[in-house]
Design an enzyme around this catalytic site. Structure first.
Site, mmCIF file in Angstrom:
data_model
loop_
_atom_site.group_PDB
_atom_site.id
_atom_site.type_symbol
_atom_site.label_atom_id
_atom_site.label_comp_id
_atom_site.label_asym_id
_atom_site.label_seq_id
_atom_site.Cartn_x
_atom_site.Cartn_y
_atom_site.Cartn_z
ATOM 1 N N LYS A 158 0.838 -1.220 0.000
ATOM 2 C CA LYS A 158 0.000 0.000 0.000
ATOM 3 C C LYS A 158 0.863 1.257 0.000
ATOM 4 O O LYS A 158 0.643 2.175 -0.793
ATOM 5 C CB LYS A 158 -0.918 0.025 1.238
ATOM 6 C CG LYS A 158 -1.986 -1.041 1.263
ATOM 7 C CD LYS A 158 -2.964 -0.842 2.406
ATOM 8 C CE LYS A 158 -2.341 -0.922 3.780
ATOM 9 N NZ LYS A 158 -1.763 -2.222 4.090
ATOM 10 N N GLU A 184 1.106 5.811 11.705
ATOM 11 C CA GLU A 184 2.091 5.008 10.990
ATOM 12 C C GLU A 184 3.417 4.990 11.752
ATOM 13 O O GLU A 184 3.615 5.735 12.704
ATOM 14 C CB GLU A 184 2.293 5.569 9.584
ATOM 15 C CG GLU A 184 1.099 5.320 8.683
ATOM 16 C CD GLU A 184 0.773 3.846 8.495
ATOM 17 O OE1 GLU A 184 1.581 3.139 7.874
ATOM 18 O OE2 GLU A 184 -0.275 3.380 8.979
ATOM 19 N N ARG A 185 4.336 4.156 11.294
ATOM 20 C CA ARG A 185 5.638 4.056 11.955
ATOM 21 C C ARG A 185 6.473 5.296 11.631
ATOM 22 O O ARG A 185 6.440 5.787 10.503
ATOM 23 C CB ARG A 185 6.372 2.803 11.476
ATOM 24 C CG ARG A 185 5.585 1.527 11.724
ATOM 25 C CD ARG A 185 6.115 0.394 10.861
ATOM 26 N NE ARG A 185 5.245 -0.771 10.952
ATOM 27 C CZ ARG A 185 4.152 -0.952 10.201
ATOM 28 N NH1 ARG A 185 3.800 -0.042 9.315
ATOM 29 N NH2 ARG A 185 3.415 -2.029 10.336
#
Length: 461
Positions: A158, A184-185
């Site tokens: 993605k 998110e990271r």
């Protein structure tokens, strides 16, 4: 006239949930409260419990906050900076720069809470938005001012696909891109920043990041912050904006955490009872008006690859195109790993996409569907047992599948193949010629990871 400061007292701290009592004045919903040393703890009011008490969710860690601490009503909602000066910078949910550069000065600040444009101002013309990626442009074309979902489980590509679309959009259209990272990271944000800098597209892009380790209140509002910045370029600067959200599921997840902290009864599968409303408040602001358009591509993590999950079902309802990524195609090395049959778009109609595009797309779907049905027979009896017509269908389908692969600019350093961007006409021409059996004598591998069909070579090994 000097603004009056209203002070209250913290009466309870339960994780990120703060209850505060104000004797002389009750703060309004969504107002920001400040507490702790130098007002570093920020709380957003979610409910008014009674005539003196409000309950809010902290957007910052609450360490050091105790009962009896002073809490102050700022008298306003959360605001973020907007304008041209934001381009090329990275922000957090509070509108503060986090790229180690100078703070943005003299920018206009706007509330992150807005009503969507009224229906009378929204554009009623349907236009296709081209990406240069064959599988998307042919089978799931995006709508200008529409919302496209990028569905897939963990690790099917993605973020890579979103990064490629940013590269193509900024490089081709010289438009504004706003990347919104929800939960998110931090590694992904940092990598994206470096990749965009190397590709030379950073000066036309704004990054807004709310990371995984931040409290749910902050992750829940980062989408609204990015959307407020996008609305400035659409409504004031009259420009088209590409808003990329990675990942909309994390927005729903943050809302679920906030709902649980607030003590609301969970709904189906533990999601918040207000899931539909919260998602609509964000999604309805993404639209096309007479001034410009906000086109959005949203990565949607599908829990356990289950498309009946409430988060996936509610998100589907807002989308004009769905790009579904398949773990099976990824394992076969067919990248981008787009499921050609499950992906689709409301734009794929004769009066919007055009008669030829519609006809070719329908023929591709028919060929691939027949191939899917024949796979069981091939597995049991072998290809030789099929009729002549069915064999030809299988050959066409396998060549179509390989032609729909494409080397990306953002993966050049990993696969050692130069990235390709393909015009819609070239993509349709290639598919039509494969369907007409012009490439029946070509090995399948000659169509793998190429751009336009003219790159296919018959002498491939």
């Amino acid at each position: 006239m000097e603004k009056q400061i209203h002070q209250g007292v913290v009466v309870s701290v339960r994780g990120s949930v703060i209850d505060a009592r104000f004797d002389d004045f009750l703060p309004s919903l969504r107002h920001v409260l400040r507490a702790g040393d130098q007002g570093r703890i920020l709380v957003e009011v979610h409910t008014q419990l009674d005539e003196r008490t409000v309950r809010g969710v902290a957007l910052t860690p609450t360490q050091g906050l105790a009962r009896g601490s002073v809490i102050v009503d700022t008298g306003r909602t959360f605001c973020v900076p907007v304008g041209e000066k934001l381009l090329g910078r990275v922000f957090n949910v509070f509108g503060e720069t986090i790229d180690k550069g100078e703070p943005v000065k003299e920018a206009e600040w706007r509330s992150i809470h807005h009503a969507p444009p009224p229906l009378t101002q929204q554009s009623t013309v349907s236009e296709i938005f081209r990406t240069g990626i064959k599988a998307i442009d042919v089978l799931a074309p995006l709508e200008r001012g529409g919302k496209a979902g990028l569905f897939g489980g963990a690790g099917v590509g993605k973020t890579v696909l979103i990064t490629e679309i940013i590269h193509n959009m900024v490089g081709l259209l010289k438009g504004i891109s706003i990347f919104c990272g929800i939960g998110e990271r931090c590694r992904e944000g940092e990598e994206l920043y470096r990749e965009m800098k190397d590709a030379g597209v950073l000066e036309n892009t704004i990054l807004v990041l709310g990371q995984m380790n931040e409290p749910p209140g902050a992750r829940f509002r980062v989408g609204h912050a990015a959307l407020t910045m996008a609305e400035y370029f659409r409504d004031d600067a009259r420009q088209d904006v590409m808003l990329l959200i990675d990942n909309i599921f994390r927005f729903i997840q943050a809302g679920s955490e906030v709902s649980g902290l607030m003590g609301q009864l969970p709904s189906r599968l533990g999601y918040q009872p207000t899931l539909g409303t919260e998602l609509a408040e964000l999604e309805e602001r993404i639209c096309s008006t007479g001034n410009g358009a906000i086109t959005s591509i949203q990565a949607v993590y599908v829990p356990a690859d289950d498309f009946t999950d409430p988060s996936a079902v509610h998100t589907f309802g807002h989308l004009s195109a769905s790009i579904v990524l398949s773990r099976k195609r990824a394992s076969e090395g067919l990248y981008p790993a787009i499921d050609l049959l499950q992906s689709g778009s409301k734009m794929l109609m004769p009066h919007i996409a055009g008669e030829r595009h519609y006809r070719i797309a329908q023929e591709i779907r028919r060929t691939l569907t027949l191939y899917e049905e024949l796979k069981d027979i091939i597995a049991m009896l072998g290809l030789a047992e099929l009729s002549r017509d069915d064999q030809r269908t299988v050959y066409r389908a396998r060549r179509l599948e390989r032609f729909m692969t494409q080397p990306f600019f953002v993966t050049e350093q990993f696969i050692g193949t130069e990235g390709k961007m393909v015009a819609l006409e070239d993509s349709l021409d290639g598919c039509e010629r494969i369907l007409n059996d012009e490439f029946a004598d070509y090995p399948e591998s000659s169509l793998y990871m190429i751009g336009s069909i003219s790159e296919a070579k018959i002498d491939e090994p």
